[in-house]
Design a protein around this motif. Sequence first.
Motif, mmCIF file in Angstrom:
data_model
loop_
_atom_site.group_PDB
_atom_site.id
_atom_site.type_symbol
_atom_site.label_atom_id
_atom_site.label_comp_id
_atom_site.label_asym_id
_atom_site.label_seq_id
_atom_site.Cartn_x
_atom_site.Cartn_y
_atom_site.Cartn_z
ATOM 1 N N TYR A 64 -8.395 1.160 1.557
ATOM 2 C CA TYR A 64 -7.272 1.166 2.292
ATOM 3 C C TYR A 64 -6.291 2.596 1.963
ATOM 4 C CZ TYR A 64 -8.844 -3.415 3.911
ATOM 5 O OH TYR A 64 -9.448 -4.371 4.214
ATOM 6 N N LEU A 65 -5.844 3.160 2.672
ATOM 7 C CA LEU A 65 -4.813 4.342 2.369
ATOM 8 C C LEU A 65 -3.538 3.992 3.263
ATOM 9 C CD1 LEU A 65 -4.416 6.844 0.706
ATOM 10 C CD2 LEU A 65 -5.129 8.160 2.580
ATOM 11 N N ALA B 118 1.413 0.015 -0.028
ATOM 12 C CA ALA B 118 0.274 -0.591 -0.742
ATOM 13 C C ALA B 118 0.357 -1.640 -1.322
ATOM 14 C CB ALA B 118 -0.353 0.601 -1.443
ATOM 15 N N ILE B 119 1.593 -1.735 -2.248
ATOM 16 C CA ILE B 119 1.904 -3.117 -3.000
ATOM 17 C C ILE B 119 2.242 -4.127 -2.210
ATOM 18 C CG2 ILE B 119 3.282 -4.100 -4.349
ATOM 19 C CD1 ILE B 119 1.304 -2.218 -5.623
ATOM 20 N N SER B 120 3.011 -3.893 -0.826
ATOM 21 C CA SER B 120 2.954 -5.023 0.211
ATOM 22 C C SER B 120 1.693 -5.275 0.706
ATOM 23 C CB SER B 120 4.043 -4.390 1.233
ATOM 24 O OG SER B 120 4.158 -5.291 2.128
ATOM 25 N N PHE B 121 0.864 -4.796 1.033
ATOM 26 C CA PHE B 121 -0.409 -5.025 1.437
ATOM 27 C C PHE B 121 -0.989 -6.105 0.426
ATOM 28 C CE2 PHE B 121 -5.022 -4.165 1.557
ATOM 29 C CZ PHE B 121 -5.338 -4.750 2.896
ATOM 30 N N TYR C 250 -2.065 4.359 -6.706
ATOM 31 C CA TYR C 250 -0.951 5.055 -5.971
ATOM 32 C C TYR C 250 -0.899 4.541 -4.538
ATOM 33 C CZ TYR C 250 2.315 8.441 -4.110
ATOM 34 O OH TYR C 250 3.281 9.045 -3.383
ATOM 35 N N ARG C 251 -1.412 5.172 -3.508
ATOM 36 C CA ARG C 251 -1.358 4.867 -2.217
ATOM 37 C C ARG C 251 -2.654 4.152 -1.744
ATOM 38 N NH1 ARG C 251 -0.452 8.868 1.823
ATOM 39 N NH2 ARG C 251 -1.716 9.971 0.585
#
Length: 99
Positions: A35-36, A43-46, A67-68
Amino acid sequence: MKGSARLLKDEEIAEALGRLDGWKLEENKRIAKKYLFPSFPEAISFVQKVAEIAEAQNHHPFIAIDYRKVTLRLTTWHSGGLTGLDIAAASAYDGLLAK
């Protein structure tokens, strides 16, 4: 959680992958998806949301954060390969982005 810990047959795996967007079979024993996100915080929230689902399902993915980019890998270790638990988890993680 929907799904069972019974190992899936090759045709069941192929059918499931046809329903899942972007998940790929690795070494015939796990599935993976990258996932990007627009930013590192997103990204961290996901990943935090994935962790909440994994805890609720008691079925935890391998998570790599670059990173992302977030890569998730799923397999059912105690069954020795892919099961319905993995397919259900993949679907739940994809559902996070549909909201």
